[in-house]
Design an enzyme around this catalytic site. Sequence first.
Site, PDB file in Angstrom:
ATOM      1  N   MET A 128      10.741  25.092  -1.211  1.00 37.00           N
ATOM      2  CA  MET A 128       9.930  24.170  -1.987  1.00 37.00           C
ATOM      3  C   MET A 128      10.789  23.219  -2.823  1.00 37.00           C
ATOM      4  O   MET A 128      10.513  22.011  -2.883  1.00 37.00           O
ATOM      5  CB  MET A 128       8.970  24.930  -2.907  1.00 37.00           C
ATOM      6  CG  MET A 128       8.077  24.006  -3.741  1.00 37.00           C
ATOM      7  SD  MET A 128       6.973  24.894  -4.843  1.00 37.00           S
ATOM      8  CE  MET A 128       5.819  25.602  -3.684  1.00 37.00           C
TER       9      MET A 128
ATOM     10  N   LYS B  86       0.840  -1.198   0.000  1.00 35.27           N
ATOM     11  CA  LYS B  86       0.000   0.000   0.000  1.00 35.27           C
ATOM     12  C   LYS B  86       0.875   1.248   0.000  1.00 35.27           C
ATOM     13  O   LYS B  86       2.075   1.190   0.283  1.00 35.27           O
ATOM     14  CB  LYS B  86      -0.938  -0.017   1.213  1.00 35.27           C
ATOM     15  CG  LYS B  86      -0.224  -0.002   2.554  1.00 35.27           C
ATOM     16  CD  LYS B  86      -1.213  -0.023   3.709  1.00 35.27           C
ATOM     17  CE  LYS B  86      -0.486   0.046   5.044  1.00 35.27           C
ATOM     18  NZ  LYS B  86      -1.406   0.141   6.190  1.00 35.27           N
TER      19      LYS B  86
ATOM     20  N   ARG C 104     -10.084   0.784  15.083  1.00 31.96           N
ATOM     21  CA  ARG C 104     -10.074   1.516  13.819  1.00 31.96           C
ATOM     22  C   ARG C 104     -11.200   0.968  12.930  1.00 31.96           C
ATOM     23  O   ARG C 104     -12.228   1.589  12.777  1.00 31.96           O
ATOM     24  CB  ARG C 104      -8.699   1.397  13.146  1.00 31.96           C
ATOM     25  CG  ARG C 104      -8.509   2.326  11.972  1.00 31.96           C
ATOM     26  CD  ARG C 104      -7.070   2.379  11.528  1.00 31.96           C
ATOM     27  NE  ARG C 104      -6.556   1.072  11.096  1.00 31.96           N
ATOM     28  CZ  ARG C 104      -5.306   0.875  10.696  1.00 31.96           C
ATOM     29  NH1 ARG C 104      -4.437   1.874  10.705  1.00 31.96           N
ATOM     30  NH2 ARG C 104      -4.913  -0.321  10.314  1.00 31.96           N
TER      31      ARG C 104
ATOM     32  N   TYR D 298      14.832  32.002   3.626  1.00 34.20           N
ATOM     33  CA  TYR D 298      13.709  32.890   3.894  1.00 34.20           C
ATOM     34  C   TYR D 298      13.698  33.385   5.341  1.00 34.20           C
ATOM     35  O   TYR D 298      14.070  32.664   6.260  1.00 34.20           O
ATOM     36  CB  TYR D 298      12.385  32.151   3.620  1.00 34.20           C
ATOM     37  CG  TYR D 298      12.090  31.954   2.144  1.00 34.20           C
ATOM     38  CD1 TYR D 298      11.911  33.047   1.297  1.00 34.20           C
ATOM     39  CD2 TYR D 298      11.988  30.673   1.609  1.00 34.20           C
ATOM     40  CE1 TYR D 298      11.632  32.865  -0.056  1.00 34.20           C
ATOM     41  CE2 TYR D 298      11.698  30.473   0.265  1.00 34.20           C
ATOM     42  CZ  TYR D 298      11.526  31.580  -0.564  1.00 34.20           C
ATOM     43  OH  TYR D 298      11.250  31.396  -1.891  1.00 34.20           O
TER      44      TYR D 298
END
Length: 831
Positions: free
Chosen positions: A775, A497, A596, A726
Amino acid sequence: MKALQIDQHIKSTDTLLHSPESECSVLLTDSRRLVDANRSIFFAIQTKRNSGCRYVKDLYAKGVRNFVLPFSDGSDTAAWLKTRSDTNLWTVDNVVAALQGLAAWHRSQYSIPVVGITGSNGKTIVKDWIVQMLSSDHHVVSSPKSYNSQIGVPLSVWQLNDDCDIAVFEAGISETGEMTALQHIIDPVIGIFTNIGQAHDENFLTRGQKIAEKLQLFTHCKVLIYCTDHKEIHNVLSEKEHFRNLELYTWGSAADNRVVLLRSEVVQKSTHLFVKHDGQEYEMIVPFVDRASAENAMHCITLLFYLGYDGTEIAARCRKLVPVAMRLEMNEGINNCLLINDSYSLDLNSLAIALDFLQYDNQHFRRTLIMSDMLQTGLDDHELYTQVASLAQMRGVSKFIGIGEALSRHQSCFDGMHSLFFTSVDEFLQNYDFSSFQSETILVKGARKFGFETIVKALQRKSHETIMEVNLDAMVANLNYYRSLIKPTTKLMAMVKASSYGAGKVEVASTLQYNHVDYLTVAYSDEGVELRRNGITLPIMVMNPEEESFGDIIRHRLEPDIYSFRILEAFSETVSLYHKDDKYPVHIEFDTGMHRLGFSGNEVERLAARLKAFNCNLHVESVFSHLACSEDPDMDWFTRQQIDRFSAWSQALKEGIGRNDVCCHILNSSGISRFPEAQMDMVRLGIGLYGIAPDEATQAKLQPVSRLKTRISQLKKIPEGDTVGYNRRWVAKRDSTIAILSIGYADGLNRHLGYGRGTVAIGDTMAPIVGSVCMDMCFVDVTGIPCREGDEVELFGSANHLKAISEAADTIPYEILTSVSPRVKRVYYQQ
């Protein structure tokens, strides 16, 4: 070699020869690598995790007629084979010993110089560089890739043939008593001891004991080459009475060595080695800058001096050394193609291995093999290329592109398949329409001299410098470790998964299918659909089935997790519409404490009644539950409570539906290692498959699978007091050197790793991430660390462990792995 001759060299407790004149020239130890059934002899090797006897009937069906079986474990299989009137069967006490004995006899038939190499590191590179340096004037036989084990060495030595005039084999060990067997097989005339390190220290009482064990390889050598700067090797060797008459052809910094390393200098992208031999000084330039490569090159240089080569000629050959491809790589190619690059070596064994890799990748229906002439095989060209064509067809190759004069002369060998031929790489690059490569898997396999790197470069999709390498060999090693912890009858379900924890679901699933796991598990149906569309045929459980996906689940033969009466009734209704032939397989989930998903204990009776109802169209394949804290020793009481609940509820369900054949499973990765008594019918392997374990003892036995790396885009000098990034939140406390890396949070680099919390590995040195993570980029303080623009940097992998990164980011390894962005190219490789 005839079966009758084989019989003279295998110590068999029982022999049955129905076909004594049959040919046995191919030694087969892995049933998946069958090349030539008519001439193969299969050694059914037993290990703690598997038995070769399991594959005998399948190999017989494919045409193999020669078998060596263990006396202890192969009795049933042996009895079956004895009823076949066309087989040759040898039953032995120890199959590996039989294989080794046969290879040792084969070695004894050749009196050529044989070089034996051992050491902690560098064996494969030294071996391959020796081949590079000698191939222009010798016919050299060598170990394929890193075949240096108790099984790999005999397979390597079996390659000796009448055409070769020198051989180079490597030998690796992990514990005492192993080297004696390898010495008998290789029986080297010339020895090379590369170095000694920490590998396998845990299996020896002292470092000296490990050195002494490795020295056993050189028991009957004429000469030994090693570096006297490795004092531990030098001291142990000096203490051993047996080796005092051995000629030592040493190199090192001391003036009394046969080859003296005066100094070394790194100049741009090369290392200049200044050496002295027989009073003459030479400058040897090797196109590498790391210390390990310099040491490896010195072993090769010393060997060539011993063999009588002139220093000037050796220097010329050093300049031509090229990197050794330690692995077979899979990359994204042009036009939606998948590119498998194995372009540095070529022989029948390595071709079979590469074609195996090609075969178990199922992403594309069309498979293309681009191959060069095969050199120095000892076979007649027509016979050789007939074998190559047969092997390619057996492995499902749809198009063959041959490059080289020999292949061009033997085009007729490939008449049975779509084939094209070119006499050179340049002719291929100039005349072939590369736009015709569309949505196919391409294997590039060439002998080094043909320079297939240019073909790979033309076929490879240009991409971002940040790459995640996925080591499929490490994954298989982890799989086999967990297999060793479970009973042979216990099935194994592998979790793929979340794109196989970021590693890539199709590639990982193909590897797992090839290695015979029993089940795969995905989170959502679209993951399972993609696996089906890419050739995965294993049963697949869907853990989070959604009602709108039920149609896709049935169409693609996926098996849903049924965790509530709502889902049960909705799926049953869909089955009645789309699947009317027989009952549809499902998996029942119990909530034993995770809270769950799943049925509770007070719902078992009602559930059993519904499943047993005459109109129920569902077939329960398995019942399972999730452990909440199996990795935490402080919560073992709760884990055992969950196991007890599950045992009681699953038994009640089986009794309620009147079936005892329902598969039960509750253990996850940590549960497999910590609660072996609860294996039941199947276990679920998740994060452990990818090399992560909660405890140090298990972690030491696992190998990292994924490695995230990037490169230094630019280096900047930052004066004390200046800022980076930044908001100017990081201030240099000294004059600093800052490396800008081409990776940021859009690639999956967690922003919490900025401001010194996270580190990266540059070579063997850790460097802090400073400033804020951007980023597409981040900043690293490399003050005092030797590095250049373009150098490789590891974010996580073998040098910078994933668990350390996740702790620094205040998260878990699962999140780090699954956060790596799809824009980061995955490169898959195996040895």
